[in-house]
Write an enzyme that holds these catalytic residues in place. Structure first.
Site, PDB file in Angstrom:
ATOM      1  N   SER A 195       0.827  -1.213   0.000  1.00 53.06           N
ATOM      2  CA  SER A 195       0.000   0.000   0.000  1.00 53.06           C
ATOM      3  C   SER A 195       0.858   1.258   0.000  1.00 53.06           C
ATOM      4  O   SER A 195       0.380   2.356   0.242  1.00 53.06           O
ATOM      5  CB  SER A 195      -0.932   0.016   1.216  1.00 53.06           C
ATOM      6  OG  SER A 195      -0.180   0.011   2.415  1.00 53.06           O
TER       7      SER A 195
ATOM      8  N   HIS B  71     -37.488  24.864 -15.422  1.00 52.51           N
ATOM      9  CA  HIS B  71     -37.446  24.043 -16.650  1.00 52.51           C
ATOM     10  C   HIS B  71     -36.467  24.616 -17.676  1.00 52.51           C
ATOM     11  O   HIS B  71     -36.656  24.443 -18.892  1.00 52.51           O
ATOM     12  CB  HIS B  71     -38.826  23.922 -17.302  1.00 52.51           C
ATOM     13  CG  HIS B  71     -39.899  23.471 -16.373  1.00 52.51           C
ATOM     14  ND1 HIS B  71     -40.287  22.165 -16.219  1.00 52.51           N
ATOM     15  CD2 HIS B  71     -40.668  24.187 -15.501  1.00 52.51           C
ATOM     16  CE1 HIS B  71     -41.249  22.078 -15.310  1.00 52.51           C
ATOM     17  NE2 HIS B  71     -41.494  23.302 -14.855  1.00 52.51           N
TER      18      HIS B  71
ATOM     19  N   SER C 217      -9.214  25.925 -28.702  1.00 52.14           N
ATOM     20  CA  SER C 217      -9.368  24.658 -29.416  1.00 52.14           C
ATOM     21  C   SER C 217      -8.119  24.421 -30.263  1.00 52.14           C
ATOM     22  O   SER C 217      -7.462  25.364 -30.688  1.00 52.14           O
ATOM     23  CB  SER C 217     -10.603  24.738 -30.310  1.00 52.14           C
ATOM     24  OG  SER C 217     -10.460  23.912 -31.435  1.00 52.14           O
TER      25      SER C 217
ATOM     26  N   LYS D 167     -12.565  29.433 -30.834  1.00 52.00           N
ATOM     27  CA  LYS D 167     -13.215  28.850 -29.655  1.00 52.00           C
ATOM     28  C   LYS D 167     -12.724  29.430 -28.327  1.00 52.00           C
ATOM     29  O   LYS D 167     -11.571  29.780 -28.161  1.00 52.00           O
ATOM     30  CB  LYS D 167     -12.995  27.329 -29.615  1.00 52.00           C
ATOM     31  CG  LYS D 167     -13.764  26.523 -30.619  1.00 52.00           C
ATOM     32  CD  LYS D 167     -15.273  26.652 -30.504  1.00 52.00           C
ATOM     33  CE  LYS D 167     -15.852  26.102 -29.229  1.00 52.00           C
ATOM     34  NZ  LYS D 167     -15.871  24.642 -29.200  1.00 52.00           N
TER      35      LYS D 167
ATOM     36  N   GLU E 233     -16.428  22.617 -16.833  1.00 51.95           N
ATOM     37  CA  GLU E 233     -16.756  21.280 -17.350  1.00 51.95           C
ATOM     38  C   GLU E 233     -16.055  20.182 -16.560  1.00 51.95           C
ATOM     39  O   GLU E 233     -16.627  19.116 -16.301  1.00 51.95           O
ATOM     40  CB  GLU E 233     -16.374  21.175 -18.833  1.00 51.95           C
ATOM     41  CG  GLU E 233     -17.346  21.915 -19.732  1.00 51.95           C
ATOM     42  CD  GLU E 233     -16.880  21.978 -21.176  1.00 51.95           C
ATOM     43  OE1 GLU E 233     -17.745  22.002 -22.064  1.00 51.95           O
ATOM     44  OE2 GLU E 233     -15.659  22.014 -21.428  1.00 51.95           O
TER      45      GLU E 233
HETATM   46  N1  ARG Z   1      -1.358  -1.628   4.649  1.00 51.88           N
HETATM   47  C1  ARG Z   1      -2.504  -1.969   5.402  1.00 51.88           C
HETATM   48  C2  ARG Z   1      -3.686  -1.122   4.959  1.00 51.88           C
HETATM   49  O1  ARG Z   1      -3.438  -0.195   4.280  1.00 51.88           O
HETATM   50  C3  ARG Z   1      -2.255  -1.741   6.853  1.00 51.88           C
HETATM   51  C4  ARG Z   1      -2.912  -2.714   7.744  1.00 51.88           C
HETATM   52  C5  ARG Z   1      -2.369  -4.064   7.563  1.00 51.88           C
HETATM   53  N2  ARG Z   1      -2.929  -4.981   8.504  1.00 51.88           N
HETATM   54  C6  ARG Z   1      -2.905  -6.285   8.343  1.00 51.88           C
HETATM   55  N3  ARG Z   1      -3.472  -6.986   9.249  1.00 51.88           N
HETATM   56  N4  ARG Z   1      -2.366  -6.831   7.297  1.00 51.88           N
HETATM   57  O2  ARG Z   1      -4.803  -1.373   5.238  1.00 51.88           O
END
Ligand code: ARG
Length: 490
Positions: A24, A158, A279, A285, A292
């Site tokens: 992560s 409307h 454009s 344009k 948008e």
């Molecule tokens: N990287 C994990 C997350 O973003 C952190 C928690 C991980 N916990 C675990 N029990 N593997 O959610």
């Protein structure tokens, strides 16, 4: 530390691709400082509770301080191979002060309560930032409203001309909508700013931790007490994304109006060059891309809300790795919502309103027909349904003769044929859009007096919100100072 560190119970290593897949680090980049702050608070607490020796805590905290400055100066980058920010920070500390000391930092905590601590710390500041941007936009709209209580424009239902309103009335409608967005975000903030730290993996801990202390050190408003709930729940994210989705829905309507109003067909406004694009092929344009994109990004934010709801659906309590998917779109949405607000603010600040076109449209489109019908009721004693019919007939006749209300003589003749006698002067008065808005004095109506009153009310509301934000920011700042002070004192 290699991910192997967590694998003593395994015979073999991870298959190829798994490490990258479960990492992560990409989304954790946003919360490195939060992760360090959370770790500092945790270590201070462990020292205060006698779980970790004070001299050990001092060294660990020194390493965390170095991690912070290294990160700020670009020397500490997260290694994706270490799964997440938590393992990265722990690894930094271990390398800095050795495994014996570094290995103590994770006592009485889990990545499960850590990830929530980081997310909540980060989210509360982003919410405040967005609240401030909403207020900025509100102030711009209020400034516009203040000088526009007597500038007439067509009001639509409307998307058809309905009744004359003032530009100030239009602008304050958006201020009014945004007032509720601020309330919703503040409500989300209340649930966000609770301390999950100390919930540990799911069941709390046998160590004598002090959750009140970490709550104070991290500037949380209270404790998310129930450990299993604390690590399982992400409804504070759902609430935030709901509030953001509604906010974007409101912003997309403002954007849509800017887009429509700037067309040749409407011609009510001209966007400034700074907020318009050209454009690649058509040299003439001038495109309203900012508005948008706000309209477009609204879909993305709705999508984020749907994504977290679907992730949570039927997920059993306890941490599951699915929950790691709770932040990618959240971070992205927060950024996009904030820049939408800032760029819309800039757009409105620089937009030019075409007053001539506005009043021309208002007088050419029968927008005061209701005024005439009202007059027949109040001055001639005619029931409203009947007066509606009479005025409808007048409009039909005028259209047939290719005329409009500005031909007071014609209008008067037609009325007379229908048995209603009104002097030309009186009729001119009734059909005058400017006079019409002055008469709309009912509570919340478009009359300059009412709009002025509402502007004052919105200003007071804005002041109140600003004070509230200031208090919350001060609380966060003094928590940071308290953490620093306790680090020094150890
Ligand atoms: N990287 C994990 C997350 O973003 C952190 C928690 C991980 N916990 C675990 N029990 N593997 O959610």
């Amino acid at each position: 530390m290699k991910s192997g560190k967590l694998r003593s119970r395994f015979e073999g290593d991870l298959a190829e691709g798994v490490k990258e897949f479960i990492s992560s680090v990409g989304i954790d980049k946003e919360v490195i400082l939060e992760d360090i702050w959370g770790s500092e608070a945790h270590v201070i607490m462990l020292a205060e509770q006698g779980v970790v020796e004070r001299s050990d805590a001092r060294k660990i905290l020194g390493a965390l301080e170095r991690a912070k400055s290294d990160f700020i100066e670009g020397r500490f980058e997260l290694d994706p191979g270490l799964e997440d920010v938590h393992m990265n920070v722990e690894d930094y500390v271990m390398k800095d002060v050795g495994e014996d000391l570094g290995g103590r930092i994770h006592t009485a905590r889990s990545r499960n309560d850590q990830v929530l601590t980081d997310t909540r710390l980060h989210l509360r500041e982003s919410i405040i930032e967005i609240e401030e941007s909403i207020i900025k936009l509100q102030k711009t709209l209020l400034k516009l409203a203040e000088k526009s209580t007597e500038r007439i424009m067509p009001g639509y239902t409307h998307t058809q001309h309905a009744q004359p309103i003032s530009l100030g009335f239009w602008a304050t409608a958006h201020v009014s909508m945004l007032t509720r967005d601020l309330k919703r975000l503040k409500n989300a903030y209340i649930h966000v700013n609770k301390n999950p730290l100390g919930a540990c993996a799911l069941s709390g801990t046998s160590f004598p931790i002090n959750r009140e202390l970490t709550t104070k050190l991290l500037g949380f408003d209270g404790i998310e007490e129930h450990s299993l709930d604390a690590i399982s729940s992400r409804d504070f994210i759902v609430e935030t994304l709901s509030a953001l989705s509604i906010l974007m829905s409101n912003l997309s309507r403002l954007s849509e109006e800017l887009i429509l109003f700037s067309t040749k067909e409407f011609g009510l406004i001209e966007l400034s060059d700074e907020f318009s694009t050209g454009s690649s092929i058509m040299p003439q344009k001038k495109n309203p891309d900012v508005a948008e994109l706000v309209r477009g990004m609204t879909g993305l934010v709705y999508g984020s809300l749907m994504q977290i709801l679907v992730t949570l659906k039927a997920l059993p309590l306890g941490y599951s790795r699915d929950l790691q998917e709770d932040r990618a779109l959240l971070w992205d949405s927060l950024r996009r919502v904030n820049s939408s607000l800032l760029l819309l603010d800039g757009t409105i600040n620089k937009v030019r309103f075409n007053e001539k076109r506005m009043s021309e449209l208002v007088s050419k489109n029968f927008s005061t027909a209701t005024e005439l019908a009202n007059f027949l009721v109040s001055e001639k004693g005619i029931p409203f349904r009947k007066s509606h019919e009479i005025v409808g007939t007048v409009v039909k006749e005028l259209i047939r003769r290719k005329r409009d209300f500005s031909d007071t003589g014609y209008s008067r003749d037609i009325l007379r044929k229908l048995g209603v006698d009104i002097s030309t002067r009186e009729l001119r008065d009734i059909l005058d859009p400017k006079k019409a808005i002055e008469r709309s004095k009912s509570l919340g109506g478009t009359s300059p007096k009412e709009v002025e009153r509402m502007i004052k009310k919105f200003r007071r509301e804005v002041d109140k919100r600003e004070r509230d934000i200031k208090e919350r920011k001060e609380k966060i700042e003094s928590a940071k100072k308290l953490t620093e002070k306790m680090i020094r004192e150890l």
